[in-house]
Motif scaffolding. Structure first.
Motif, mmCIF file in Angstrom:
data_model
loop_
_atom_site.group_PDB
_atom_site.id
_atom_site.type_symbol
_atom_site.label_atom_id
_atom_site.label_comp_id
_atom_site.label_asym_id
_atom_site.label_seq_id
_atom_site.Cartn_x
_atom_site.Cartn_y
_atom_site.Cartn_z
ATOM 1 N N MET A 80 0.842 -1.155 0.000
ATOM 2 C CA MET A 80 0.000 0.000 0.000
ATOM 3 C C MET A 80 0.899 1.234 0.000
ATOM 4 O O MET A 80 1.890 1.294 0.710
ATOM 5 N N ILE A 81 0.553 2.204 -0.795
ATOM 6 C CA ILE A 81 1.249 3.492 -0.803
ATOM 7 C C ILE A 81 0.298 4.509 -0.196
ATOM 8 O O ILE A 81 -0.854 4.614 -0.610
ATOM 9 N N ILE A 82 0.784 5.232 0.795
ATOM 10 C CA ILE A 82 -0.057 6.259 1.402
ATOM 11 C C ILE A 82 0.327 7.607 0.803
ATOM 12 O O ILE A 82 1.500 7.865 0.527
ATOM 13 N N PRO A 83 -0.646 8.491 0.577
ATOM 14 C CA PRO A 83 -0.361 9.755 -0.105
ATOM 15 C C PRO A 83 0.406 10.771 0.739
ATOM 16 O O PRO A 83 1.049 11.659 0.196
ATOM 17 N N GLN A 84 0.337 10.652 2.049
ATOM 18 C CA GLN A 84 1.050 11.593 2.912
ATOM 19 C C GLN A 84 1.190 11.009 4.301
ATOM 20 O O GLN A 84 0.522 10.052 4.651
ATOM 21 N N GLY A 85 2.077 11.605 5.086
ATOM 22 C CA GLY A 85 2.266 11.162 6.463
ATOM 23 C C GLY A 85 3.361 10.119 6.589
ATOM 24 O O GLY A 85 4.116 9.868 5.656
ATOM 25 N N PHE A 86 3.435 9.544 7.760
ATOM 26 C CA PHE A 86 4.459 8.548 8.064
ATOM 27 C C PHE A 86 3.926 7.149 7.776
ATOM 28 O O PHE A 86 2.888 6.742 8.306
ATOM 29 N N THR A 87 4.645 6.399 6.963
ATOM 30 C CA THR A 87 4.192 5.045 6.641
ATOM 31 C C THR A 87 4.105 4.178 7.895
ATOM 32 O O THR A 87 3.257 3.294 7.987
ATOM 33 N N ALA A 88 4.976 4.432 8.862
ATOM 34 C CA ALA A 88 4.990 3.618 10.083
ATOM 35 C C ALA A 88 3.711 3.751 10.894
ATOM 36 O O ALA A 88 3.407 2.877 11.707
ATOM 37 N N GLU A 89 2.958 4.810 10.678
ATOM 38 C CA GLU A 89 1.670 4.936 11.382
ATOM 39 C C GLU A 89 0.734 3.794 10.993
ATOM 40 O O GLU A 89 -0.111 3.379 11.782
ATOM 41 N N GLN A 90 0.920 3.254 9.777
ATOM 42 C CA GLN A 90 0.107 2.126 9.336
ATOM 43 C C GLN A 90 0.440 0.867 10.138
ATOM 44 O O GLN A 90 -0.419 0.007 10.327
ATOM 45 N N LEU A 91 1.664 0.771 10.619
ATOM 46 C CA LEU A 91 2.041 -0.341 11.492
ATOM 47 C C LEU A 91 1.308 -0.248 12.821
ATOM 48 O O LEU A 91 0.776 -1.244 13.324
ATOM 49 N N VAL A 92 1.301 0.950 13.367
ATOM 50 C CA VAL A 92 0.710 1.174 14.693
ATOM 51 C C VAL A 92 -0.784 0.861 14.696
ATOM 52 O O VAL A 92 -1.294 0.291 15.660
ATOM 53 N N ILE A 93 -1.468 1.200 13.606
ATOM 54 C CA ILE A 93 -2.915 0.957 13.561
ATOM 55 C C ILE A 93 -3.268 -0.424 13.006
ATOM 56 O O ILE A 93 -4.432 -0.766 12.851
ATOM 57 N N GLY A 94 -2.224 -1.233 12.700
ATOM 58 C CA GLY A 94 -2.461 -2.603 12.263
ATOM 59 C C GLY A 94 -2.803 -2.759 10.797
ATOM 60 O O GLY A 94 -3.269 -3.810 10.378
ATOM 61 N N GLU A 95 -2.574 -1.726 9.980
ATOM 62 C CA GLU A 95 -2.900 -1.803 8.553
ATOM 63 C C GLU A 95 -1.734 -2.300 7.708
ATOM 64 O O GLU A 95 -1.899 -2.539 6.511
ATOM 65 N N ALA A 96 -0.551 -2.433 8.303
ATOM 66 C CA ALA A 96 0.619 -2.905 7.553
ATOM 67 C C ALA A 96 1.527 -3.696 8.484
ATOM 68 O O ALA A 96 1.492 -3.531 9.700
ATOM 69 N N ASP A 97 2.330 -4.553 7.892
ATOM 70 C CA ASP A 97 3.315 -5.341 8.640
ATOM 71 C C ASP A 97 4.729 -4.822 8.437
ATOM 72 O O ASP A 97 5.643 -5.203 9.166
ATOM 73 N N LEU A 98 4.926 -3.970 7.444
ATOM 74 C CA LEU A 98 6.232 -3.442 7.108
ATOM 75 C C LEU A 98 6.057 -2.024 6.583
ATOM 76 O O LEU A 98 5.122 -1.751 5.822
ATOM 77 N N ALA A 99 6.941 -1.130 6.982
ATOM 78 C CA ALA A 99 6.914 0.251 6.493
ATOM 79 C C ALA A 99 8.293 0.600 5.950
ATOM 80 O O ALA A 99 9.300 0.286 6.572
ATOM 81 N N VAL A 100 8.324 1.229 4.797
ATOM 82 C CA VAL A 100 9.579 1.668 4.195
ATOM 83 C C VAL A 100 9.499 3.178 4.023
ATOM 84 O O VAL A 100 8.597 3.691 3.360
ATOM 85 N N GLN A 101 10.440 3.872 4.638
ATOM 86 C CA GLN A 101 10.490 5.322 4.585
ATOM 87 C C GLN A 101 11.871 5.741 5.082
ATOM 88 O O GLN A 101 12.643 4.911 5.571
ATOM 89 N N GLN A 102 12.216 7.009 4.967
ATOM 90 C CA GLN A 102 13.495 7.460 5.495
ATOM 91 C C GLN A 102 13.551 7.153 6.990
ATOM 92 O O GLN A 102 12.562 7.321 7.709
ATOM 93 N N ILE A 103 14.726 6.703 7.453
ATOM 94 C CA ILE A 103 14.876 6.340 8.859
ATOM 95 C C ILE A 103 14.506 7.499 9.770
ATOM 96 O O ILE A 103 13.856 7.317 10.794
ATOM 97 N N SER A 104 14.893 8.719 9.392
ATOM 98 C CA SER A 104 14.575 9.882 10.225
ATOM 99 C C SER A 104 13.070 10.064 10.387
ATOM 100 O O SER A 104 12.606 10.546 11.418
ATOM 101 N N GLU A 105 12.298 9.662 9.402
ATOM 102 C CA GLU A 105 10.839 9.752 9.504
ATOM 103 C C GLU A 105 10.258 8.571 10.266
ATOM 104 O O GLU A 105 9.300 8.725 11.022
ATOM 105 N N LEU A 106 10.828 7.391 10.079
ATOM 106 C CA LEU A 106 10.363 6.234 10.848
ATOM 107 C C LEU A 106 10.550 6.475 12.341
ATOM 108 O O LEU A 106 9.701 6.098 13.153
ATOM 109 N N LYS A 107 11.668 7.120 12.714
ATOM 110 C CA LYS A 107 11.966 7.351 14.130
ATOM 111 C C LYS A 107 10.976 8.325 14.792
ATOM 112 O O LYS A 107 10.963 8.448 16.006
#
Length: 86
Positions: free
Chosen positions: A1-28
């Motif tokens: 899934m590609i999200i149009p904006q925001g932090f991809t890791a937020e999808q992990l927190v809400i249970g919508e994804a098992d893996l997030a790929v984004q710049q490390i500074s944004e994941l943190k």
């Protein structure tokens, strides 16, 4: 899934994804996830940031001091802590 904006890791927190790929500074920026590390360098697209001053600047020395500070080991340590490579 590609999200149009925001932090991809937020999808992990809400249970919508098992893996997030984004710049490390944004994941943190997202609490409650584990950043396991960078993807292999050959698959990365680097984001390069640059700084400079105008040749006709009226604040040459203060500008030069700021540029030297931004290129210093002190700032490099802060960048690394944020997940960036100086």
């Amino acid at each position: 899934m590609i999200i149009p904006q925001g932090f991809t890791a937020e999808q992990l927190v809400i249970g919508e994804a098992d893996l997030a790929v984004q710049q490390i500074s944004e994941l943190k920026q997202v609490a409650g996830i584990d950043v396991v590390g960078p993807i292999p360098r050959e698959l990365q697209t680097p984001a390069v940031f640059s700084a400079g001053r105008m040749a006709a600047s009226k604040s040459v020395e203060p500008s030069n001091r700021l540029l030297r500070y931004l290129a210093s080991a002190e700032v490099a340590a802060v960048l690394r802590e944020a997940g960036l490579e100086p």
